[in-house]
Design a protein around this motif. Structure first.
Motif, PDB file in Angstrom:
ATOM      1  N   THR A  46       0.831  -1.202   0.000  1.00  0.00           N
ATOM      2  CA  THR A  46       0.000   0.000   0.000  1.00  0.00           C
ATOM      3  C   THR A  46       0.869   1.258   0.000  1.00  0.00           C
ATOM      4  N   ALA A  47       1.904   1.253   0.855  1.00  0.00           N
ATOM      5  CA  ALA A  47       2.808   2.405   0.917  1.00  0.00           C
ATOM      6  C   ALA A  47       3.541   2.588  -0.409  1.00  0.00           C
ATOM      7  N   GLY A  48       3.960   1.483  -1.018  1.00  0.00           N
ATOM      8  CA  GLY A  48       4.647   1.552  -2.301  1.00  0.00           C
ATOM      9  C   GLY A  48       3.748   2.091  -3.393  1.00  0.00           C
ATOM     10  N   TRP A  49       2.506   1.681  -3.383  1.00  0.00           N
ATOM     11  CA  TRP A  49       1.553   2.173  -4.386  1.00  0.00           C
ATOM     12  C   TRP A  49       1.323   3.675  -4.235  1.00  0.00           C
ATOM     13  N   LEU A  50       1.194   4.161  -3.005  1.00  0.00           N
ATOM     14  CA  LEU A  50       1.011   5.591  -2.770  1.00  0.00           C
ATOM     15  C   LEU A  50       2.243   6.380  -3.224  1.00  0.00           C
ATOM     16  N   LEU A  51       3.410   5.854  -2.897  1.00  0.00           N
ATOM     17  CA  LEU A  51       4.651   6.506  -3.319  1.00  0.00           C
ATOM     18  C   LEU A  51       4.759   6.537  -4.840  1.00  0.00           C
ATOM     19  N   ALA A  52       4.427   5.420  -5.483  1.00  0.00           N
ATOM     20  CA  ALA A  52       4.505   5.342  -6.942  1.00  0.00           C
ATOM     21  C   ALA A  52       3.534   6.313  -7.609  1.00  0.00           C
ATOM     22  N   SER A  53       2.373   6.513  -7.001  1.00  0.00           N
ATOM     23  CA  SER A  53       1.396   7.446  -7.567  1.00  0.00           C
ATOM     24  C   SER A  53       1.941   8.869  -7.561  1.00  0.00           C
ATOM     25  N   HIS A  54       2.541   9.275  -6.437  1.00  0.00           N
ATOM     26  CA  HIS A  54       3.182  10.591  -6.370  1.00  0.00           C
ATOM     27  C   HIS A  54       4.351  10.661  -7.352  1.00  0.00           C
ATOM     28  N   ALA A  55       5.116   9.577  -7.418  1.00  0.00           N
ATOM     29  CA  ALA A  55       6.308   9.550  -8.267  1.00  0.00           C
ATOM     30  C   ALA A  55       5.947   9.721  -9.733  1.00  0.00           C
ATOM     31  N   ALA A  56       4.882   9.077 -10.187  1.00  0.00           N
ATOM     32  CA  ALA A  56       4.496   9.153 -11.594  1.00  0.00           C
ATOM     33  C   ALA A  56       4.158  10.585 -11.998  1.00  0.00           C
ATOM     34  N   VAL A  57       3.400  11.272 -11.161  1.00  0.00           N
ATOM     35  CA  VAL A  57       3.015  12.650 -11.456  1.00  0.00           C
ATOM     36  C   VAL A  57       4.249  13.555 -11.467  1.00  0.00           C
ATOM     37  N   ALA A  58       5.125  13.381 -10.465  1.00  0.00           N
ATOM     38  CA  ALA A  58       6.326  14.208 -10.376  1.00  0.00           C
ATOM     39  C   ALA A  58       7.278  13.940 -11.536  1.00  0.00           C
ATOM     40  N   PHE A  59       7.441  12.675 -11.901  1.00  0.00           N
ATOM     41  CA  PHE A  59       8.317  12.283 -13.013  1.00  0.00           C
ATOM     42  C   PHE A  59       7.807  12.895 -14.313  1.00  0.00           C
ATOM     43  N   SER A  60       6.511  12.760 -14.563  1.00  0.00           N
ATOM     44  CA  SER A  60       5.921  13.307 -15.780  1.00  0.00           C
ATOM     45  C   SER A  60       6.082  14.821 -15.842  1.00  0.00           C
ATOM     46  N   SER A  61       5.841  15.489 -14.720  1.00  0.00           N
ATOM     47  CA  SER A  61       5.956  16.944 -14.671  1.00  0.00           C
ATOM     48  C   SER A  61       7.391  17.390 -14.899  1.00  0.00           C
ATOM     49  N   ALA A  62       8.346  16.705 -14.244  1.00  0.00           N
ATOM     50  CA  ALA A  62       9.759  17.067 -14.380  1.00  0.00           C
ATOM     51  C   ALA A  62      10.237  16.854 -15.814  1.00  0.00           C
ATOM     52  N   ARG A  63       9.805  15.769 -16.419  1.00  0.00           N
ATOM     53  CA  ARG A  63      10.228  15.485 -17.788  1.00  0.00           C
ATOM     54  C   ARG A  63       9.642  16.489 -18.774  1.00  0.00           C
ATOM     55  N   SER A  64       8.375  16.846 -18.578  1.00  0.00           N
ATOM     56  CA  SER A  64       7.740  17.838 -19.451  1.00  0.00           C
ATOM     57  C   SER A  64       8.438  19.192 -19.333  1.00  0.00           C
ATOM     58  N   HIS A  65       8.793  19.554 -18.086  1.00  0.00           N
ATOM     59  CA  HIS A  65       9.491  20.819 -17.865  1.00  0.00           C
ATOM     60  C   HIS A  65      10.854  20.809 -18.549  1.00  0.00           C
ATOM     61  N   ALA A  66      11.573  19.683 -18.437  1.00  0.00           N
ATOM     62  CA  ALA A  66      12.892  19.568 -19.060  1.00  0.00           C
ATOM     63  C   ALA A  66      12.783  19.643 -20.583  1.00  0.00           C
ATOM     64  N   GLN A  67      11.754  19.002 -21.139  1.00  0.00           N
ATOM     65  CA  GLN A  67      11.566  19.035 -22.587  1.00  0.00           C
ATOM     66  C   GLN A  67      11.252  20.449 -23.064  1.00  0.00           C
ATOM     67  N   MET A  68      10.456  21.170 -22.276  1.00  0.00           N
ATOM     68  CA  MET A  68      10.119  22.544 -22.647  1.00  0.00           C
ATOM     69  C   MET A  68      11.361  23.426 -22.606  1.00  0.00           C
ATOM     70  N   GLU A  69      12.189  23.256 -21.565  1.00  0.00           N
ATOM     71  CA  GLU A  69      13.422  24.046 -21.475  1.00  0.00           C
ATOM     72  C   GLU A  69      14.360  23.737 -22.636  1.00  0.00           C
ATOM     73  N   GLN A  70      14.435  22.460 -23.008  1.00  0.00           N
ATOM     74  CA  GLN A  70      15.299  22.069 -24.126  1.00  0.00           C
ATOM     75  C   GLN A  70      14.790  22.672 -25.435  1.00  0.00           C
ATOM     76  N   ALA A  71      13.463  22.670 -25.602  1.00  0.00           N
ATOM     77  CA  ALA A  71      12.883  23.242 -26.814  1.00  0.00           C
ATOM     78  C   ALA A  71      13.169  24.737 -26.906  1.00  0.00           C
ATOM     79  N   LEU A  72      13.066  25.429 -25.769  1.00  0.00           N
ATOM     80  CA  LEU A  72      13.351  26.867 -25.754  1.00  0.00           C
ATOM     81  C   LEU A  72      14.819  27.143 -26.053  1.00  0.00           C
ATOM     82  N   ALA A  73      15.695  26.301 -25.475  1.00  0.00           N
ATOM     83  CA  ALA A  73      17.131  26.465 -25.711  1.00  0.00           C
ATOM     84  C   ALA A  73      17.461  26.210 -27.175  1.00  0.00           C
ATOM     85  N   THR A  74      16.810  25.190 -27.752  1.00  0.00           N
ATOM     86  CA  THR A  74      17.039  24.874 -29.165  1.00  0.00           C
ATOM     87  C   THR A  74      16.583  26.028 -30.055  1.00  0.00           C
ATOM     88  N   ARG A  75      15.400  26.574 -29.761  1.00  0.00           N
ATOM     89  CA  ARG A  75      14.885  27.694 -30.550  1.00  0.00           C
ATOM     90  C   ARG A  75      15.815  28.903 -30.457  1.00  0.00           C
TER      91      ARG A  75
END
Length: 229
Positions: free
Chosen positions: A150-179
């Motif tokens: 149960t604890a692992g599932w709760l942690l994984a749920s938070h982790a998925a959202v944070a991972f997705s958000s961090a990756r999207s932010h990194a991709q946006m920064e890379q796109a801006l740097a490329t432009r």
């Protein structure tokens, strides 16, 4: 398990995850939290699949890396399966890897030699994408309980959202740097060859295609050398 305390820890962790400056720092924070807050977890890591190639992110122990490499070689294993598809199991728990395993016999036999006694893992996913698997390792058989899951599932749920958000932010920064770097390179070509903006971009694009070099790399060379090599 004191769930009130755990909930407070998860709330604090959620804020900490959003404060991390890079994707790697976010993932390291997640796997460290797994070893500290999930009972029975001696090591943790995140496994990504690229076809049949495995990538291990933020491992807390070399055992995690070796386990992932083993699953890659065998093209079988619980973490490998968890990360493979959203149509498969999103949670797995193996109580005793020292016992005979019908599902992953080749992996289980070798995992014991790595010091793995029990395992638990969760598919990291959001509504839009699957991100890999967050995996927990215990040295002893029976390391993980229902509360651990149960604890692992709760942690994984938070982790998925944070991972997705961090990756999207990194991709946006890379796109801006490329432009930005492409715009700078275009300006250099426009000034040195009296080209229009469209003509300058076309020069970069054609060079990129002819030399099979990424447009960003072509632009970087122009910015550093003042010309196309």
């Amino acid at each position: 398990m004191d769930w009130r305390v755990f909930a407070q820890q998860m709330a604090s962790m959620a804020r900490d995850l959003l404060a991390q400056e890079t994707v790697l720092a976010t993932l390291q924070h997640i796997t460290k939290a797994a070893t500290e807050r999930v009972a029975g977890c001696d090591a943790a890591g995140i496994l990504l699949l690229h076809g049949k190639r495995v990538e291990t992110l933020a491992p807390t122990d070399d055992m995690v890396i070796e386990s992932d490499r083993l699953q890659e070689r065998l093209t079988q294993g619980p973490c490998f399966d968890a990360a493979r598809t959203s149509n498969g199991e999103r949670v797995f728990r193996i109580a005793d890897l020292t016992a005979e395993q019908d599902r992953w016999p080749a992996y289980a036999a070798r995992a014991r030699d790595l010091g793995v006694g029990s395992m638990m893992g969760f598919l990291l996913y959001t509504d839009d994408e699957d991100l890999g698997a967050l995996n927990f390792y215990g040295h002893r058989p029976g390391s993980f309980t229902d509360d651990s899951e149960t604890a692992g599932w709760l942690l994984a749920s938070h982790a998925a959202v944070a991972f997705s958000s961090a990756r999207s932010h990194a991709q946006m920064e890379q796109a801006l740097a490329t432009r930005h770097i492409i715009g700078e390179a275009m300006g250099i070509l426009m000034g040195s060859h009296h080209l229009t903006e469209e003509q300058a971009f076309d020069v970069l694009r054609r060079y990129s295609q002819e030399k099979n070099i990424k447009l960003r790399e072509v632009a970087r060379r122009v910015c550093e050398e003042g010309r196309l090599a």
